[in-house]
Design a protein around this motif. Sequence first.
Motif, short mmCIF file in Angstrom:
data_model
loop_
_atom_site.label_atom_id
_atom_site.label_comp_id
_atom_site.label_asym_id
_atom_site.label_seq_id
_atom_site.Cartn_x
_atom_site.Cartn_y
_atom_site.Cartn_z
N HIS A 104 74.12 -30.55 104.52
CA HIS A 104 74.46 -30.76 105.94
C HIS A 104 75.27 -32.03 106.13
O HIS A 104 76.27 -32.04 106.86
CB HIS A 104 73.18 -30.83 106.78
CG HIS A 104 73.45 -31.04 108.24
ND1 HIS A 104 73.32 -32.27 108.86
CD2 HIS A 104 73.88 -30.19 109.20
CE1 HIS A 104 73.65 -32.16 110.13
NE2 HIS A 104 73.98 -30.90 110.37
N ASP A 160 76.89 -23.36 110.54
CA ASP A 160 75.52 -23.13 110.08
C ASP A 160 75.30 -23.62 108.66
O ASP A 160 76.19 -23.51 107.80
CB ASP A 160 75.16 -21.65 110.15
CG ASP A 160 74.84 -21.17 111.55
OD1 ASP A 160 74.85 -21.99 112.48
OD2 ASP A 160 74.57 -19.96 111.71
N ASP A 177 69.09 -22.67 104.46
CA ASP A 177 68.23 -23.23 103.41
C ASP A 177 67.32 -22.12 102.92
O ASP A 177 66.42 -21.67 103.64
CB ASP A 177 67.44 -24.39 103.99
CG ASP A 177 66.50 -25.04 102.97
OD1 ASP A 177 66.63 -24.74 101.76
OD2 ASP A 177 65.64 -25.84 103.38
N TRP A 223 63.19 -18.84 104.57
CA TRP A 223 64.50 -19.45 104.83
C TRP A 223 64.51 -20.06 106.23
O TRP A 223 63.66 -19.75 107.06
CB TRP A 223 65.62 -18.40 104.72
CG TRP A 223 65.76 -17.52 105.93
CD1 TRP A 223 66.55 -17.72 107.04
CD2 TRP A 223 65.06 -16.30 106.19
NE1 TRP A 223 66.40 -16.71 107.95
CE2 TRP A 223 65.49 -15.82 107.46
CE3 TRP A 223 64.10 -15.56 105.48
CZ2 TRP A 223 65.00 -14.65 108.02
CZ3 TRP A 223 63.62 -14.40 106.03
CH2 TRP A 223 64.07 -13.94 107.29
N ARG A 224 65.46 -20.93 106.45
CA ARG A 224 65.69 -21.49 107.77
C ARG A 224 67.19 -21.71 107.94
O ARG A 224 67.90 -21.95 106.96
CB ARG A 224 64.92 -22.80 107.99
CG ARG A 224 65.31 -23.90 107.04
CD ARG A 224 64.39 -25.10 107.14
NE ARG A 224 64.77 -26.10 106.14
CZ ARG A 224 65.08 -27.36 106.41
NH1 ARG A 224 65.08 -27.78 107.68
NH2 ARG A 224 65.40 -28.21 105.47
N LEU A 273 70.04 -23.96 110.00
CA LEU A 273 70.28 -25.17 110.78
C LEU A 273 71.64 -25.06 111.46
O LEU A 273 72.61 -24.63 110.83
CB LEU A 273 70.25 -26.40 109.89
CG LEU A 273 69.02 -26.58 108.99
CD1 LEU A 273 69.20 -27.81 108.10
CD2 LEU A 273 67.75 -26.69 109.83
N THR A 294 69.78 -29.11 113.93
CA THR A 294 68.54 -28.57 114.49
C THR A 294 68.28 -27.16 113.97
O THR A 294 69.20 -26.40 113.71
CB THR A 294 68.61 -28.53 116.03
OG1 THR A 294 69.74 -27.71 116.41
CG2 THR A 294 68.80 -29.92 116.60
N ARG A 295 67.01 -26.84 113.83
CA ARG A 295 66.65 -25.51 113.33
C ARG A 295 66.86 -24.45 114.40
O ARG A 295 66.50 -24.64 115.58
CB ARG A 295 65.20 -25.49 112.86
CG ARG A 295 64.78 -24.14 112.28
CD ARG A 295 63.44 -24.20 111.58
NE ARG A 295 63.11 -22.92 110.98
CZ ARG A 295 62.07 -22.71 110.18
NH1 ARG A 295 61.26 -23.73 109.89
NH2 ARG A 295 61.85 -21.53 109.67
N ASP A 342 66.19 -20.58 115.87
CA ASP A 342 65.09 -19.62 115.77
C ASP A 342 65.60 -18.21 115.49
O ASP A 342 66.82 -17.96 115.43
CB ASP A 342 64.24 -19.65 117.04
CG ASP A 342 65.03 -19.31 118.31
OD1 ASP A 342 66.01 -18.53 118.21
OD2 ASP A 342 64.66 -19.81 119.38
#
Length: 638
Positions: free
Chosen positions: A163, A233, A236, A242-243, A245, A250-251, A253
Amino acid sequence: MCGIVGAVATADIVGVLVQGLQRLEYRGYDSCGLALHLGAPLADGAAPGRGLWRARSTARVSELAAQVQGVAAATGIAHTRWATHGAPAVHNAHPHVSHGPGAAAGQRPARVALVHNGIIENHDALRAELQALGYVFESQTDTEVIAHLIDSLYTGDLAEAVHRAAQRLQGAYAIAVLHHDEPQRLVGARAGSPLVLGVGTGGDGVPAPLYLASDALALAGVTDRFVFLAEGDVVDIQLGRWRVLGRDGTRLDDAQRPIKTVQVGSQDVALGPYRHYMQKEIFEQPRALADTLEGVEGIVPELFDDHGVRSRAAWRVFDTTQRVLILACGTSYYAGCVARYWLEAIAGVPTTVEIASEYRYRTSVPEPGTLVVTISQSGETADTLAALRHAQALGLTDTLTICNVATSAMVRECELAYVTRAGVEIGVASTKAFTTQLAALFLLTLALAQRKGRLSPEQEAQHLRAMRHLPAALQAVLALEPQVIRWAEDFAAKEHALFLGRGLHYPIALEGALKLKEISYIHAEAYPAGELKHGPLALVTSAMPVVTVAPNDALLEKLKSNMQEVRARGGVLYVLADADTHITASEGLHVIRMPEHYGALSPILHVVPLQLLAYHTACLRGTDVDKPRNLAKSVTVE
């Protein structure tokens, strides 16, 4: 162009990586490679080794597959490269690695491995900065800069380092990154180049495998569940979770980046009985047109309302449209040129067609009431996306795309969309994407004509009947292939060719010349036939074949005069004529008669023999038809 595949799982993923690269071979590439994390344990709990392991090749993916035979790993990344910075050579092939400052290959295990699609515009400044920190560069690529940059920013969290690095990058990129110290983690990021997350299926306590790819097609048969990443984006991926960001870290949803089920048919990439994909795709055009027009019962704006998702947006846009601006590149640009004739003659809407790569770099005057139409097979064409964003920045917010990929950036970023259903197009030289684009653009013409009060119910019914007959009409045109092959036997020995057309068939002449030069490497030019005496006639000799598109339209008699100008200079004519044009074959005048005259839709039929001519000429010359030199399928960099 370049392709990315990555995976994190509990089972061996090497076969998935290689198969994914093979599915992306159609894009064109000059080298390939993969990096595996041998420290990631397999399902039996054993780790096959330690650290990052890399293999690269300037041959085909099949040669890379031979290199990795017998190697197993549960985490890895893979890449096909189309050279931009640095020659096609092993040391420039991806993945690129960083050994840390003060170390080169062999002096210290690799700490970062990375693959990249796109172009980093500030790579020179970053390279100088990193060299000052002691990093040793082993390639001429812009990509290696990213690997060293991430290493320099790494403090124990790969996603954080990626990031932070992304904030420093200027240009376009999609990246996938591994780190020596995190064996079950893969981090990706995108800006300007496509990247998707694939979600596999687990069960019985086994975490679901997770994938990363530049194109969902790479994962055909592996998963049909995808998360489409947006500009800026970072994703991860760790074992079983996974997520995503956002650009600000910021994460996001699940509602912001939902999983979408997309059927990616692996059967579409099967060659079947055909010699090349281009031949297959030429003969798929009747089906592609039928699929593209399926469900069109009448002309209503909702056809362009992205399948009804955006309520009544098309009605509002079409009712306020005073002019059309078409942005496209290559073959799609020629589709736009045909559409200009339709839009002005049938809908009465002033239309401008711009080459997308030029539009964003000139000072233009945005006019209220402009509908911006982008045309792209992939929906990821970098120049067209950039031109779209430039138009939006100028205040032109009414946007529509004609595109073959429903999940593409172009569809997501335009207010309206018509998704053609050509299916996967593998051959670099576009064929079925072009004819389905024309069909969609004709529907757009009719929709605008209707909103402007220029289309009566009787005219609408007549046009719809003609469109429904297109698949059958194309089958009859394809039956002309033996005659086209005889032409190709003449063309195979030539080094130059001239294509002529008038009116809405002039863009078809341009497309025919482009096809011939793309895959046979014969120098070919196209002109409006009326321009012959203004210069091109100087080129005409018996050694230069002159292809003429001669439908029975209002310009036919003028076109015949232009043909006489060619014959008077000893030129040899190859004429695609309608049955009732009264053009008769003779010495130096070769004629193929089209099965029927098709009025305004004639360009869709007349382009097919030109596709066949290019294809068979290329076959006779022995060129690589599906992967012509120096070209790539999806042009995702400037």
